[in-house]
Design a protein around this motif. Sequence first.
Motif, short mmCIF file in Angstrom:
data_model
loop_
_atom_site.label_atom_id
_atom_site.label_comp_id
_atom_site.label_asym_id
_atom_site.label_seq_id
_atom_site.Cartn_x
_atom_site.Cartn_y
_atom_site.Cartn_z
N LEU A 19 -11.80 -5.31 2.93
CA LEU A 19 -10.82 -4.68 3.82
C LEU A 19 -10.80 -5.45 5.13
O LEU A 19 -11.85 -5.71 5.70
N ARG A 20 -9.63 -5.82 5.57
CA ARG A 20 -9.55 -6.57 6.82
C ARG A 20 -8.46 -6.00 7.72
O ARG A 20 -7.41 -5.59 7.24
N LEU A 21 -8.76 -5.96 9.01
CA LEU A 21 -7.77 -5.54 10.01
C LEU A 21 -7.44 -6.75 10.88
O LEU A 21 -8.34 -7.44 11.35
N GLU A 22 -6.15 -7.00 11.06
CA GLU A 22 -5.74 -8.13 11.90
C GLU A 22 -4.63 -7.69 12.84
O GLU A 22 -3.86 -6.79 12.52
N TRP A 23 -4.54 -8.35 13.96
CA TRP A 23 -3.42 -8.13 14.88
C TRP A 23 -2.51 -9.35 14.80
O TRP A 23 -2.93 -10.45 15.14
N VAL A 24 -1.30 -9.14 14.33
CA VAL A 24 -0.34 -10.25 14.24
C VAL A 24 0.95 -9.81 14.92
O VAL A 24 1.56 -8.81 14.53
N SER A 25 1.32 -10.52 15.94
CA SER A 25 2.54 -10.14 16.68
C SER A 25 3.77 -10.72 15.99
O SER A 25 3.67 -11.57 15.10
N ALA A 26 4.93 -10.26 16.44
CA ALA A 26 6.20 -10.74 15.89
C ALA A 26 6.39 -12.23 16.16
O ALA A 26 7.19 -12.89 15.51
N ALA A 27 5.65 -12.75 17.12
CA ALA A 27 5.80 -14.16 17.49
C ALA A 27 4.84 -15.04 16.71
O ALA A 27 4.88 -16.26 16.81
N GLU A 28 3.94 -14.41 15.93
CA GLU A 28 2.85 -15.18 15.33
C GLU A 28 3.03 -15.40 13.83
O GLU A 28 2.16 -15.04 13.02
N GLY A 29 4.14 -16.01 13.47
CA GLY A 29 4.37 -16.36 12.07
C GLY A 29 3.27 -17.25 11.56
O GLY A 29 2.78 -17.10 10.43
N ASP A 30 2.82 -18.18 12.40
CA ASP A 30 1.76 -19.11 11.99
C ASP A 30 0.46 -18.36 11.75
O ASP A 30 -0.27 -18.63 10.80
N LYS A 31 0.18 -17.37 12.60
CA LYS A 31 -1.05 -16.60 12.44
C LYS A 31 -0.99 -15.79 11.14
O LYS A 31 -1.98 -15.70 10.41
N TRP A 32 0.19 -15.21 10.86
CA TRP A 32 0.33 -14.44 9.62
C TRP A 32 0.00 -15.32 8.41
O TRP A 32 -0.80 -14.94 7.55
N ALA A 33 0.60 -16.49 8.37
CA ALA A 33 0.37 -17.40 7.23
C ALA A 33 -1.11 -17.76 7.13
O ALA A 33 -1.68 -17.81 6.04
N ARG A 34 -1.75 -17.96 8.28
CA ARG A 34 -3.17 -18.36 8.29
C ARG A 34 -4.06 -17.20 7.84
O ARG A 34 -4.95 -17.38 7.00
N VAL A 35 -3.77 -16.01 8.38
CA VAL A 35 -4.57 -14.83 8.06
C VAL A 35 -4.50 -14.54 6.56
O VAL A 35 -5.52 -14.30 5.90
N VAL A 36 -3.27 -14.57 6.01
CA VAL A 36 -3.10 -14.26 4.59
C VAL A 36 -3.85 -15.30 3.75
O VAL A 36 -4.59 -14.96 2.82
N THR A 37 -3.70 -16.57 4.11
CA THR A 37 -4.35 -17.64 3.35
C THR A 37 -5.87 -17.47 3.38
O THR A 37 -6.54 -17.52 2.34
N GLU A 38 -6.39 -17.23 4.59
CA GLU A 38 -7.85 -17.08 4.73
C GLU A 38 -8.37 -15.88 3.95
O GLU A 38 -9.39 -15.96 3.27
N PHE A 39 -7.65 -14.77 4.08
CA PHE A 39 -8.11 -13.53 3.45
C PHE A 39 -8.10 -13.69 1.92
O PHE A 39 -9.03 -13.27 1.24
#
Lengths: 152, 662
Positions: free
Chosen positions: A104-124
Amino acid sequence: MSAHEFEPRIVGFLCRWCSYNGADLAGTSRMKYPPNLIPIKTNCSGRVDPTHVMKAFAEGADGVLISGCHPGDCHYINGNWRTAGRYPMMKKLLEQLNIDPRRLRLEWVSAAEGDKWARVVTEFIEEVRELGPLGWKDQVADEYEQQEAVSA
Amino acid sequence: MAESTNGEPRIGVYVCDCGTNIAGKVDVPAVVEFAGSLPHVAVAREYKYMCSDPGQEIIQKDIKEMGIDRVVVAACSPTMHEPTFRKAVQSAGLNQFLFQMANIREHDSWVTEDPVEATEKAKHIIDAAVHRVVFQEPLEAIEVPMNSDVLVVGGGIAGIEAALKMADAGHTVHLVERDPSIGGHMAQFDKTFPTLDCSACILTPKMSAVGKHPNIKLHTYSEVTEVDGYVGNFKVKVNKKARYVDIDKCTGCMLCTEQCVVAKVPNEFNESLDNRRAAYIPFPQAVPLRATIDPERCLQLTRGKCKQTCVEACGPGAIDFEQKDELVELEVGAIIITTGYQTFDNERIARYGYGQLPDVISSLEFERISNASGPTGGEIVCKNGEKPRSVAILHCVGSRDENYNEYCSRVCCMYSLKFSHLIKEHLPETEVYQCYIDMRCFGKGYEEFYKRLMNEGVVFIRGRAAEVTAASKRQAETEGKLLVTVEDTLLGVVRHLPVDMVILSSALQAQPDAKEVAQLFGFGCSSAGFYIERHPKLEPVSTVTDGIFIAGCCQGPKDIPDTVAQAGAAAAGALALVDNRTVKIEPTISYIDPEKCSGCHICVGLCPHNAIVYDAELDAAQVIEAACKGCGVCVSACGSNVPVQRGFTDEQIFAEIEGALA
C-alpha cells in the motif's frame, strides 16, 4: 512463478483535482509507463476508505496506490490530511493480516506533476513486482464474503 | 446482446477511436467485442469520434430505440468530454448521472508503449466502468446562487483588458497586481510590432481607464494567498502588502522620492540601467500614481534610523512607517489568471558574455534604452555613451534550444525586427546584423514588416550565434569591439562580426512561481510552467477548475494581439457564468440517515467545510447541503458506515474495484 513472468495488478485511487489531472498530464505529455495500474477516481483522497483498500486486495490486487493533492493544496482544505492520518492505520492493519505493508502506498501528485505520476506508478509497479504475487483473493475469498454479509 | 427487458440494467458501451489517438494503439474492435460480452451490456459500439454530433446521436438513438438505461463511453479524460456526454444522455431522456466515462486515452493509449498491453488495460478500465454504472443512480444537479463579482489576477495588458471588458458589462471586478503599479511588461516597451504604435500611447489610456472605472477595485502591491470555494462562490484572501504610504492621502507629487536619501536602488522598471530611490513611483504613468516605500531598502524600515526627509517633504502626511500588511477577503463568482511571464536569464549562456561584456544587453534593456522615457532619453548608446556604429541581434537566446527551452517564444523574431527598425530610424548609418535560425513572421502584417526591414538595409545572417567575445586589443581596426562568431549557413562560412553592441533576443519563460500559483488555484501547468488550458483548441482560456480562466503569456508565449484576444475570450467566458443568477453544481454530496446515525459526532469534527452539524432533536449528525462540497471524508470516517456520498457510494466504488480486477 519467476519475477519475469509475474505482472502485478494494481488499483490506484486518484483524487479528482490533483492526481487524476496529473495522470491526465502524463497522458497529454505522452509520457510512457507500464500498464499495470487501473485508476479509480474519487473526489478526494479522503474518500478512500480502508474497506476500499481491503476490497482491492481481496479482489486480487497485488498493490494499492492512493494519490492525492500535496498537503496544503487539497481542494477540500484538509481532506488529504485525513488520508495521511488513516494511512499508518491501514498499514498496521495490513501487517496484522500478514500482508507486506509496502503493497500500500500513499503519494502526493499535483495536477502539474505528470512526470511524477509516471515515475511513481513505474516505481510502485517495480516494487510490487519484487514483492511477488499476493494471492490473497483465493485465500480469503470465503472469509470476505462472510464479512460482507455481516456488514450489509 | 439481449433485446428483452426484465428490470435488469441495459448498458450501452461506446468506444471511441479518437481518430488514431486511441485506435492507433488500442485494438478497438477487440475491446468492443470484450465490452459486449460483459454482464448487462446490451450493446457495444465503436465510432471514430464519439464526441461529434453523429457520435452522440448513436448513443441517443440507442437510449430511445433500444431502451439503453446506463451508458459508458470509453474515450478521453472526463475532464474533457464528461459534460458533453452527460448533456447528450440527458437530452435523450436519461438522467445524466447514469453515465460513466472510461478514460482510455490519457490513462492508456497515450501512456502505454505496447499495443497489446494498451488493449488489455482498456478492457480493465471499461470493465471497471461497466461494473460501476450498474450501481449508479439518477441525481439532480444542485442550484446555488452565483456571485456576480469577478477577480482578475495580474495587471498586465491581459488583466487590464479582461478587467475593463467585465467592468464595462456592469460587474464588480477586483484586479490584483503584485507590483506597485499595473501595466506589466507592455509598460516597459517602446514601440509595438508591426505597426510601430508607441506602446505607452495605446496602453496608458487603458491603465488610467482601469484606475478610474467605478466597477474596478484595484488591489496593487497585493498577492492572492488563499483560494477556497467553487464556481459561483469563490472565497479569496489577498495580502495587501504594506507600502508605508496611505494611498488615500498620497497625491503622487513625488516630493518624497526627491527627498529620499537612499539613492542607489536598482530601478526594476528600467531593467536596473539606472537607479531609483527607496521611496519611489515605478514610472511616471503608474496606476495608481502613488508612492511606495521599498521595505528592503528604506533606512527607517531596515535600520530603524533615518532623517525621514520623506516625511518632512510629504505635504498630506501620507507616509506611515507603522503600516502593516492587510488581509482582504473577497468573494467572487469567477476568476481570470493573467500572471504573465519573465524573460530568460541570459547569464545562463556564458558564451554570449551577458553580465561580463558591458555592451551585450538583453531585449528588455534595449526596450528601455530606445524608449524616450527610458534612462537615456531614447538615445541608443553604448555603456560608454557613444552611439553604436554596428549592432548584432542574436535570436533564440534560451528558446529553441534543448539545453534551456525547447519551445519557440513566438515574439522574438518580430521584436528583433522592430529593434532593427528603431536602430535604423535613430542611427541610419549604423549597421544592423540579425543572426537567426528561421524567421518566424506568422501574424497579420508580420511578413510584410520583415520585407520592409530587408529593404531598410538590415543584414540577415542565417545561423545561431556561437559566441560573443571582446575583440583583441592588438588589432587596431577591431579594438574595443565585440566579436560575434556565427556560422552563416547559407554561405557555408564562419563569420566574425565586429560590432559595438549585441542585443540578446531572450526567450519568454513562465513566472518563477508559476507552479505555486497553479497549485493555489487548482489547475495544472506544463513542465515549462505554462498553464494548461482545458482544451488546446476549443477551450483555450478555460482550466480544469470550473469558473477559473487563463489568458496571456501565463498560458504560453504570445504577442500583444493574441494576448488581448485571449483576455477578451476569458472575459466572455467569465461573463457567461456570472451573468446567470445561479450555477448548477455537482450533486455528489453526502447524506446522513438520521435513523441509522448514532450521533457519535466523529464526522462533525472531521468535515473540512463545517458542513455537518449535530441535530439534538434527531440525535443525529446532519449535512448542510449548501456547505457540503463532496469530499467524502465523513463517509470513510464513520464507524457505522452511515453517511452516503451520492455518486461515490461504497457500492459503486466496490463494483468499480471488482471490475478493475476482474
